[in-house]
Motif scaffolding. Structure first.
Motif, PDB file in Angstrom:
ATOM      1  N   TYR A   1      -1.419  -7.611  -3.490  1.00  0.00           N
ATOM      2  CA  TYR A   1      -1.216  -6.307  -4.153  1.00  0.00           C
ATOM      3  C   TYR A   1      -2.342  -6.087  -5.156  1.00  0.00           C
ATOM      4  CZ  TYR A   1       0.928  -8.817  -8.106  1.00  0.00           C
ATOM      5  OH  TYR A   1       1.170  -9.645  -9.172  1.00  0.00           O
ATOM      6  N   PRO A   2      -2.582  -4.824  -5.531  1.00  0.00           N
ATOM      7  CA  PRO A   2      -3.769  -4.508  -6.337  1.00  0.00           C
ATOM      8  C   PRO A   2      -3.699  -4.994  -7.785  1.00  0.00           C
ATOM      9  CG  PRO A   2      -2.790  -2.509  -5.380  1.00  0.00           C
ATOM     10  CD  PRO A   2      -1.812  -3.611  -5.171  1.00  0.00           C
ATOM     11  N   ALA A   3      -4.875  -5.330  -8.306  1.00  0.00           N
ATOM     12  CA  ALA A   3      -4.981  -5.748  -9.706  1.00  0.00           C
ATOM     13  C   ALA A   3      -4.506  -4.634 -10.632  1.00  0.00           C
ATOM     14  CB  ALA A   3      -6.430  -6.138 -10.017  1.00  0.00           C
ATOM     15  N   ALA A   4      -4.769  -3.385 -10.237  1.00  0.00           N
ATOM     16  CA  ALA A   4      -4.367  -2.252 -11.087  1.00  0.00           C
ATOM     17  C   ALA A   4      -2.844  -2.232 -11.258  1.00  0.00           C
ATOM     18  CB  ALA A   4      -4.853  -0.940 -10.468  1.00  0.00           C
ATOM     19  N   THR A   5      -2.111  -2.655 -10.236  1.00  0.00           N
ATOM     20  CA  THR A   5      -0.643  -2.679 -10.331  1.00  0.00           C
ATOM     21  C   THR A   5      -0.191  -3.752 -11.312  1.00  0.00           C
ATOM     22  OG1 THR A   5      -0.530  -1.936  -8.043  1.00  0.00           O
ATOM     23  CG2 THR A   5       1.493  -2.850  -8.971  1.00  0.00           C
TER      24      THR A   5
ATOM     25  N   GLU B   1       3.038   1.351  -4.691  1.00  0.00           N
ATOM     26  CA  GLU B   1       2.831   0.787  -6.024  1.00  0.00           C
ATOM     27  C   GLU B   1       3.653   1.531  -7.084  1.00  0.00           C
ATOM     28  OE1 GLU B   1       0.370   1.791  -4.016  1.00  0.00           O
ATOM     29  OE2 GLU B   1      -1.066   0.165  -3.709  1.00  0.00           O
TER      30      GLU B   1
ATOM     31  N   GLN C   1      -8.731 -10.230 -13.103  1.00  0.00           N
ATOM     32  CA  GLN C   1      -9.147  -9.030 -12.359  1.00  0.00           C
ATOM     33  C   GLN C   1      -8.383  -7.795 -12.808  1.00  0.00           C
ATOM     34  OE1 GLN C   1      -9.460  -9.773  -8.032  1.00  0.00           O
ATOM     35  NE2 GLN C   1      -9.627 -11.932  -8.549  1.00  0.00           N
ATOM     36  N   ALA C   2      -7.220  -8.003 -13.443  1.00  0.00           N
ATOM     37  CA  ALA C   2      -6.430  -6.872 -13.911  1.00  0.00           C
ATOM     38  C   ALA C   2      -6.835  -6.462 -15.330  1.00  0.00           C
ATOM     39  CB  ALA C   2      -4.943  -7.221 -13.867  1.00  0.00           C
TER      40      ALA C   2
ATOM     41  N   SER D   1      -7.902 -11.975  -0.200  1.00  0.00           N
ATOM     42  CA  SER D   1      -8.082 -11.920  -1.646  1.00  0.00           C
ATOM     43  C   SER D   1      -8.981 -13.098  -1.999  1.00  0.00           C
ATOM     44  CB  SER D   1      -6.736 -12.026  -2.373  1.00  0.00           C
ATOM     45  OG  SER D   1      -6.964 -12.086  -3.770  1.00  0.00           O
TER      46      SER D   1
ATOM     47  N   ARG E   1      -5.853  -9.376   5.961  1.00  0.00           N
ATOM     48  CA  ARG E   1      -6.127  -9.090   4.551  1.00  0.00           C
ATOM     49  C   ARG E   1      -6.772 -10.293   3.885  1.00  0.00           C
ATOM     50  NH1 ARG E   1      -1.195  -9.547   6.118  1.00  0.00           N
ATOM     51  NH2 ARG E   1       0.028 -11.301   5.353  1.00  0.00           N
TER      52      ARG E   1
ATOM     53  N   LEU F   1      -1.497 -11.235  -8.044  1.00  0.00           N
ATOM     54  CA  LEU F   1      -2.293 -10.646  -6.944  1.00  0.00           C
ATOM     55  C   LEU F   1      -1.934 -11.091  -5.526  1.00  0.00           C
ATOM     56  CD1 LEU F   1      -5.943 -10.317  -8.310  1.00  0.00           C
ATOM     57  CD2 LEU F   1      -3.904  -8.975  -8.832  1.00  0.00           C
TER      58      LEU F   1
ATOM     59  N   PRO G   1       0.824  -1.214   0.000  1.00  0.00           N
ATOM     60  CA  PRO G   1       0.000   0.000   0.000  1.00  0.00           C
ATOM     61  C   PRO G   1       0.858   1.264   0.000  1.00  0.00           C
ATOM     62  CG  PRO G   1      -0.770  -1.568   1.659  1.00  0.00           C
ATOM     63  CD  PRO G   1       0.491  -2.131   1.094  1.00  0.00           C
TER      64      PRO G   1
END
Ligand code: PMP
Length: 422
Positions: free
Chosen positions: A209-213, A175, A248-249, A349, A347, A199, A172
Motif C-alpha cells: 500500500y502507498p506511503a502516502a496512506t 485508500e 518513505q512516508a 516494493s 507488484r 508499506l 488501489p
C-alpha cells in the motif's frame, strides 16, 4: 514421513517429504548434504539481509563470545546493548528515544502493544482498543495472532484471541475508505494504537500500500491521540528500498518494532523503540507503573554485537547501492510478466517482488503452495509461495544471474500450473 523427533514450524508432517538437511550457508545460498547449492530466494524467512555468514557479522559474534554469554538485563547492563541502543536511535528517524530489547518479531510486537496500553493506563486515561489492517500478520503468539488476520492459521486458538478493530486494506482506489474508517473509529477516543506493517503486509500475501496512506494514517492517529505502532519486523533493514519503510512516508511512528535483519539475520534479537512520552509514562516513584516485561534472553550480548556489526556494514559498505541494484533487477524481471494472463497481479516494493499466479484455487491451504514449493525445490530454489502468491525477497548479495534463474523457474512454473496461457 521421517522418524526424526523434530517438530517443524508451519509443517504438515503427514504430507511433507523428509526435510532437506543443510550443512553450510554461503552468501545467497544454502548448501545441502549432497553439496547442492540452493538459492535462498526468501532470505531464510526474511531474516538474512547482507547474505549468509557475512564475515564482519561472524567475526563480531566470535569476538563477543570470547567475553560474554547471556547476562541478566535488570540491574546490569553491558556495552553491546548500550552501543546498539545509541546506534539504533541514530538510524531510526523521528522522535524514537528508548530501546527495549527482546528476542523475536513476535515479542517485539507484544512489547509494543503492552507499551501502548501501559502508556494510557499510567497516564490515567485508559484506552485498550487496538486497530489493525485487514490481512495483517504480526506473529504467532496469542497476542500477535489476535492482531493478525483470522483464518486457517488460528482457528483452533480463536476462543483465546482478543478482539481488535480491523480496517479494510488500503488497496488501489480504496485508500480513502481505509482512512475514513480509521478516522471514525478513533473518534470514540478509545483506540490506544494502530498497529500496522509498514508499506508491505508480508504473510498476508505481500500486499503493498502507498506511503502516502501510511502518512495519512499517522496524521489521523495524531489528531485523536492514538499511537502508531510500525511493525517493521519484515520491512526493516532495507527490504522496501529504505532502511525502514516508514521513512518513505515522511513520518515517524510512536513505537517501532524491529527484528530479523537487525542482526543481518545471523542471531535472534529484537528491539521495540519508543518515544519519550511512552517511556516517561512508565517513569514514576510508584512501582506499579514499571514496565513489567522481560524475556530471559533480553539483549543477548552476542546478538547485540552481531547487530552492531550490521550497523557498521550499513555505514561502511555500499548497502544502499546494493539494495537499489537488486530493486532494479527485480523490476526488470517483473516486466516480462506485465499483462501476462498467467498472473492476476504483479507488484514490488524495493527488494520485494510478488506475483499472484492465476490459478482457480486460492488461499494458503490450497494445494498450489506445496506443489509450487516442490517444483522450485527440484530446481534448487528456496521459494515458499503463500498459496498462489509467489514472492522473491533474496539477500542483497544475490547475483543477477541467480535472480534471473529464479524468474526463469517462475516462468516455467506459470506454464505448468497457471490458467490463461499467453
Ligand atoms: N511481524 C511481521 C511483520 C513478521 O513478518 C513476522 C515474522 N514473519 C513477525 C512479526 C513475527 O516474527 P517472529 O517470527 O520472529 O516472531
Amino acid at each position: 514421513m521421517s522418524n526424526s523427533p523434530v517438530w517443524h514450524p508451519f509443517t504438515q508432517h503427514a504430507l511433507e517429504p523428509a526435510m532437506k538437511r543443510i550443512v553450510r550457508t554461503e552468501g545467497a545460498c544454502l548448501v545441502d548434504e549432497d553439496g547442492a547449492r540452493i538459492l535462498d530466494a526468501i532470505s531464510s524467512w526474511w531474516v538474512i539481509t547482507h547474505g549468509h555468514r557475512h564475515p564482519a557479522i561472524m567475526e563480531a559474534i566470535r569476538r563477543a563470545s570470547e567475553t560474554y554469554d547471556q547476562i541478566i538485563f535488570a540491574e546490569y547492563t553491558h556495552e553491546p546493548a548500550e552501543e546498539l541502543a545509541k546506534g539504533l536511535i541514530e538510524v531510526a528517524p523521528g522522535g524514537l528515544e528508548h530501546v527495549f530489547y527482546s528476542d523475536s518479531g513476535s515479542t517485539a510486537v507484544e512489547v509494543a502493544l503492552k507499551m501502548a496500553l501501559g502508556y494510557f493506563h499510567n497516564t490515567g486515561r485508559p484506552r485498550s482498543r487496538i486497530c489493525v489492517l485487514e490481512h495483517g500478520y504480526h506473529g504467532d503468539t496469542i497476542g500477535t495472532m489476535s492482531a493478525g488476520e483470522r483464518g486457517v492459521f488460528n482457528t483452533a486458538y480463536e476462543p483465546l484471541l482478543f478482539a481488535v478493530d480491523r480496517l479494510p486494506f488500503p488497496g488501489p482506489g480504496r485508500e480513502q475508505h481505509t482512512l475514513d474508517a480509521f478516522d471514525s473509529l478513533c473518534a470514540s477516543g478509545e483506540v490506544a494504537a494502530l498497529l500496522v506493517e509498514a508499506l508491505v503486509l508480508g504473510a498476508g500475501g505481500m500486499k503493498v500500500y502507498p506511503a502516502a496512506t501510511l502518512a495519512e494514517l499517522k496524521r489521523i492517529a495524531e489528531r485523536h491521540g492514538t499511537l502508531l505502532i510500525a511493525d517493521e519486523v519484515m520491512t526493516g533493514w532495507g527490504r522496501t528500498g529504505t532502511r525502514f519503510a516508514y521513512e518513505q512516508a515522511g513520518i515517524a511512528p510512536d513505537i517501532l518494532c524491529t527484528s530479523k535483519g537487525l542482526t543481518g539475520g545471523a542471531l535472534p534479537l529484537a528491539a521495540t523503540l519508543s518515544t519519550a512520552p511512552i517511556f516517561d509514562a512508565h517513569l514514576s516513584r510508584d512501582r506499579r507503573r514499571t514496565f513489567f516485561h522481560s524475556s530471559s534472553y533480553t539483549a543477548n550480548p552476542i546478538a547485540c554485537a552481531a547487530a552492531l556489526a550490521n550497523l557498521d556494514i550499513w555505514k561502511t559498505e555500499p548497502v544502499a547501492d546494493r539494495i537499489a541494484a537488486l530493486a532494479s533487477r527485480q523490476r526488470q524481471n517483473l516486466k516480462r510478466f506485465e499483462a501476462d494472463p498467467r498472473f492476476r497481479d504483479i507488484r514490488q516494493s524495493g527488494t520485494i517482488a510478488a506475483l499472484d499466479l492465476n490459478v482457480p484455487t486460492q488461499g494458503y491451504l490450497s494445494d498450489i503452495g506445496p506443489r509450487l514449493r516442490a517444483f522450485f525445490r527440484n530446481r534448487k530454489l528456496l521459494i515458499r509461495p503463500l498459496g498462489n502468491v509467489i514472492y522473491l525477497m533474496p539477500p542483497y548479495c544475490v547475483t543477477e544471474a541467480d535472480l534471473d534463474r529464479a524468474y526463469d523457474a517462475i516462468d516455467e512454473a506459470a506454464s505448468a500450473f497457471a490458467m490463461g496461457q499467453p
